[in-house]
Design a protein around this motif. Sequence first.
Motif, PDB file in Angstrom:
ATOM      1  N   ALA A 136      28.838  75.805  24.953  1.00 42.58           N
ATOM      2  CA  ALA A 136      29.525  75.475  26.203  1.00 42.58           C
ATOM      3  C   ALA A 136      28.592  74.703  27.139  1.00 42.58           C
ATOM      4  O   ALA A 136      29.030  73.812  27.866  1.00 42.58           O
ATOM      5  CB  ALA A 136      30.022  76.749  26.894  1.00 42.58           C
ATOM      6  N   GLY A 137      27.304  75.027  27.105  1.00 42.25           N
ATOM      7  CA  GLY A 137      26.334  74.314  27.935  1.00 42.25           C
ATOM      8  C   GLY A 137      26.154  72.873  27.488  1.00 42.25           C
ATOM      9  O   GLY A 137      26.063  71.962  28.308  1.00 42.25           O
ATOM     10  N   VAL A 138      26.111  72.672  26.179  1.00 45.85           N
ATOM     11  CA  VAL A 138      26.006  71.306  25.642  1.00 45.85           C
ATOM     12  C   VAL A 138      27.231  70.494  26.059  1.00 45.85           C
ATOM     13  O   VAL A 138      27.112  69.363  26.536  1.00 45.85           O
ATOM     14  CB  VAL A 138      25.853  71.327  24.099  1.00 45.85           C
ATOM     15  N   ALA A 139      28.410  71.078  25.910  1.00 43.64           N
ATOM     16  CA  ALA A 139      29.651  70.386  26.270  1.00 43.64           C
ATOM     17  C   ALA A 139      29.698  70.080  27.765  1.00 43.64           C
ATOM     18  O   ALA A 139      30.086  68.977  28.167  1.00 43.64           O
ATOM     19  CB  ALA A 139      30.860  71.227  25.865  1.00 43.64           C
ATOM     20  N   ALA A 140      29.281  71.042  28.603  1.00 45.47           N
ATOM     21  CA  ALA A 140      29.297  70.833  30.056  1.00 45.47           C
ATOM     22  C   ALA A 140      28.320  69.741  30.458  1.00 45.47           C
ATOM     23  O   ALA A 140      28.621  68.910  31.316  1.00 45.47           O
ATOM     24  CB  ALA A 140      28.961  72.134  30.779  1.00 45.47           C
ATOM     25  N   CYS A 141      27.155  69.708  29.827  1.00 47.52           N
ATOM     26  CA  CYS A 141      26.159  68.675  30.134  1.00 47.52           C
ATOM     27  C   CYS A 141      26.691  67.295  29.756  1.00 47.52           C
ATOM     28  O   CYS A 141      26.594  66.351  30.534  1.00 47.52           O
ATOM     29  CB  CYS A 141      24.861  68.984  29.395  1.00 47.52           C
ATOM     30  N   ARG A 142      27.273  67.196  28.581  1.00 46.80           N
ATOM     31  CA  ARG A 142      27.834  65.907  28.134  1.00 46.80           C
ATOM     32  C   ARG A 142      28.960  65.450  29.055  1.00 46.80           C
ATOM     33  O   ARG A 142      29.030  64.287  29.443  1.00 46.80           O
ATOM     34  CB  ARG A 142      28.337  66.014  26.707  1.00 46.80           C
ATOM     35  N   ALA A 143      29.848  66.374  29.387  1.00 53.53           N
ATOM     36  CA  ALA A 143      30.982  66.024  30.247  1.00 53.53           C
ATOM     37  C   ALA A 143      30.500  65.570  31.618  1.00 53.53           C
ATOM     38  O   ALA A 143      31.002  64.579  32.170  1.00 53.53           O
ATOM     39  CB  ALA A 143      31.929  67.212  30.388  1.00 53.53           C
ATOM     40  N   GLU A 144      29.538  66.290  32.185  1.00 52.86           N
ATOM     41  CA  GLU A 144      29.024  65.928  33.514  1.00 52.86           C
ATOM     42  C   GLU A 144      28.314  64.579  33.472  1.00 52.86           C
ATOM     43  O   GLU A 144      28.490  63.747  34.359  1.00 52.86           O
ATOM     44  CB  GLU A 144      28.068  67.017  34.014  1.00 52.86           C
TER      45      GLU A 144
ATOM     46  N   PRO B 196      22.651  69.716  47.780  1.00 58.20           N
ATOM     47  CA  PRO B 196      24.005  69.193  47.604  1.00 58.20           C
ATOM     48  C   PRO B 196      25.008  70.314  47.441  1.00 58.20           C
ATOM     49  O   PRO B 196      24.710  71.354  46.880  1.00 58.20           O
ATOM     50  CB  PRO B 196      23.915  68.369  46.322  1.00 58.20           C
ATOM     51  N   ARG B 197      26.200  70.078  47.960  1.00 65.02           N
ATOM     52  CA  ARG B 197      27.263  71.071  47.790  1.00 65.02           C
ATOM     53  C   ARG B 197      27.811  70.997  46.383  1.00 65.02           C
ATOM     54  O   ARG B 197      27.934  69.927  45.811  1.00 65.02           O
ATOM     55  CB  ARG B 197      28.393  70.800  48.774  1.00 65.02           C
ATOM     56  N   ARG B 198      28.150  72.161  45.870  1.00 67.65           N
ATOM     57  CA  ARG B 198      28.719  72.236  44.521  1.00 67.65           C
ATOM     58  C   ARG B 198      30.191  71.863  44.582  1.00 67.65           C
ATOM     59  O   ARG B 198      30.940  72.396  45.360  1.00 67.65           O
ATOM     60  CB  ARG B 198      28.571  73.654  43.978  1.00 67.65           C
ATOM     61  N   ARG B 199      30.566  70.912  43.765  1.00 68.60           N
ATOM     62  CA  ARG B 199      31.969  70.590  43.609  1.00 68.60           C
ATOM     63  C   ARG B 199      32.547  71.613  42.644  1.00 68.60           C
ATOM     64  O   ARG B 199      31.895  71.998  41.688  1.00 68.60           O
ATOM     65  CB  ARG B 199      32.108  69.172  43.053  1.00 68.60           C
ATOM     66  N   GLU B 200      33.723  72.078  42.890  1.00 72.35           N
ATOM     67  CA  GLU B 200      34.330  73.152  42.102  1.00 72.35           C
ATOM     68  C   GLU B 200      34.219  72.869  40.609  1.00 72.35           C
ATOM     69  O   GLU B 200      34.712  71.859  40.123  1.00 72.35           O
ATOM     70  CB  GLU B 200      35.803  73.330  42.493  1.00 72.35           C
ATOM     71  N   GLY B 201      33.543  73.768  39.891  1.00 67.77           N
ATOM     72  CA  GLY B 201      33.410  73.643  38.449  1.00 67.77           C
ATOM     73  C   GLY B 201      32.382  72.636  37.988  1.00 67.77           C
ATOM     74  O   GLY B 201      32.122  72.528  36.800  1.00 67.77           O
ATOM     75  N   ARG B 202      31.797  71.882  38.889  1.00 65.11           N
ATOM     76  CA  ARG B 202      30.828  70.843  38.520  1.00 65.11           C
ATOM     77  C   ARG B 202      29.422  71.401  38.586  1.00 65.11           C
ATOM     78  O   ARG B 202      29.165  72.424  39.200  1.00 65.11           O
ATOM     79  CB  ARG B 202      30.946  69.652  39.477  1.00 65.11           C
ATOM     80  N   LEU B 203      28.503  70.704  37.985  1.00 61.04           N
ATOM     81  CA  LEU B 203      27.100  71.087  37.984  1.00 61.04           C
ATOM     82  C   LEU B 203      26.337  70.254  39.005  1.00 61.04           C
ATOM     83  O   LEU B 203      26.640  69.074  39.190  1.00 61.04           O
ATOM     84  CB  LEU B 203      26.495  70.842  36.601  1.00 61.04           C
ATOM     85  N   VAL B 204      25.357  70.857  39.655  1.00 61.20           N
ATOM     86  CA  VAL B 204      24.487  70.100  40.554  1.00 61.20           C
ATOM     87  C   VAL B 204      23.420  69.409  39.704  1.00 61.20           C
ATOM     88  O   VAL B 204      23.228  69.728  38.525  1.00 61.20           O
ATOM     89  CB  VAL B 204      23.853  70.992  41.652  1.00 61.20           C
TER      90      VAL B 204
ATOM     91  N   GLY C  55      11.032  79.283  41.725  1.00 60.99           N
ATOM     92  CA  GLY C  55      12.133  80.048  42.318  1.00 60.99           C
ATOM     93  C   GLY C  55      13.446  79.311  42.177  1.00 60.99           C
ATOM     94  O   GLY C  55      14.478  79.900  41.846  1.00 60.99           O
ATOM     95  N   THR C  56      13.427  78.020  42.390  1.00 61.46           N
ATOM     96  CA  THR C  56      14.620  77.188  42.266  1.00 61.46           C
ATOM     97  C   THR C  56      15.072  77.113  40.811  1.00 61.46           C
ATOM     98  O   THR C  56      16.254  77.237  40.502  1.00 61.46           O
ATOM     99  CB  THR C  56      14.333  75.762  42.791  1.00 61.46           C
ATOM    100  N   LEU C  57      14.129  76.932  39.909  1.00 58.59           N
ATOM    101  CA  LEU C  57      14.433  76.821  38.486  1.00 58.59           C
ATOM    102  C   LEU C  57      15.094  78.093  37.965  1.00 58.59           C
ATOM    103  O   LEU C  57      16.136  78.043  37.317  1.00 58.59           O
ATOM    104  CB  LEU C  57      13.152  76.540  37.697  1.00 58.59           C
ATOM    105  N   TYR C  58      14.513  79.238  38.278  1.00 58.00           N
ATOM    106  CA  TYR C  58      15.048  80.488  37.728  1.00 58.00           C
ATOM    107  C   TYR C  58      16.375  80.881  38.373  1.00 58.00           C
ATOM    108  O   TYR C  58      17.224  81.484  37.713  1.00 58.00           O
ATOM    109  CB  TYR C  58      14.008  81.601  37.818  1.00 58.00           C
ATOM    110  N   LYS C  59      16.587  80.509  39.626  1.00 58.59           N
ATOM    111  CA  LYS C  59      17.904  80.745  40.237  1.00 58.59           C
ATOM    112  C   LYS C  59      18.960  79.900  39.537  1.00 58.59           C
ATOM    113  O   LYS C  59      20.070  80.364  39.269  1.00 58.59           O
ATOM    114  CB  LYS C  59      17.865  80.426  41.726  1.00 58.59           C
ATOM    115  N   ALA C  60      18.618  78.650  39.246  1.00 58.74           N
ATOM    116  CA  ALA C  60      19.561  77.772  38.552  1.00 58.74           C
ATOM    117  C   ALA C  60      19.827  78.286  37.136  1.00 58.74           C
ATOM    118  O   ALA C  60      20.968  78.277  36.668  1.00 58.74           O
ATOM    119  CB  ALA C  60      19.033  76.340  38.520  1.00 58.74           C
ATOM    120  N   LEU C  61      18.787  78.744  36.436  1.00 54.48           N
ATOM    121  CA  LEU C  61      18.978  79.314  35.103  1.00 54.48           C
ATOM    122  C   LEU C  61      19.893  80.531  35.157  1.00 54.48           C
ATOM    123  O   LEU C  61      20.741  80.723  34.287  1.00 54.48           O
ATOM    124  CB  LEU C  61      17.629  79.692  34.483  1.00 54.48           C
TER     125      LEU C  61
END
Length: 117
Positions: free
Chosen positions: A93-101, A2-10, A52-58
């Motif tokens: 910030a990660g907790v907030a981003a996860c909740r918001a998404e 999927p394409r990343r929407r600006e500022g959004r999480l996949v 490989g996918t997991l660590y790139k995302a991390l």
Amino acid sequence: MPRRREGRLVDLEVDILGAGIELQAEHDDFYGFALAKRIADRAGATALTAHGTLYKALSRLAERGLVESEWEDPGIAAEAGRPRRRLYRVTGAGVAACRAETEQRSLLAPSPRSAFA
């Protein structure tokens, strides 16, 4: 992919943050294999996320300040008779981003009724 929407999480990034938050509640930090297993368990998947996918995302999440990491103490790994692990923590910030998404996605999800109207 999927394409990343600006500022959004996949999807995988949301899964990583959500599983990381759960693991952090049980322990102070978590490592990649435990994270992959938790994601697979949460999704009911039969296979773990490709490492490989997991660590790139991390890595992407770390660049955005949503997770932080450090290498495990060498003495702990030596006592356990295994290589050192890279330990991760979801930041505030990660907790907030996860909740918001998650909230954003639930607002955009079609209601079951409207799907058949």
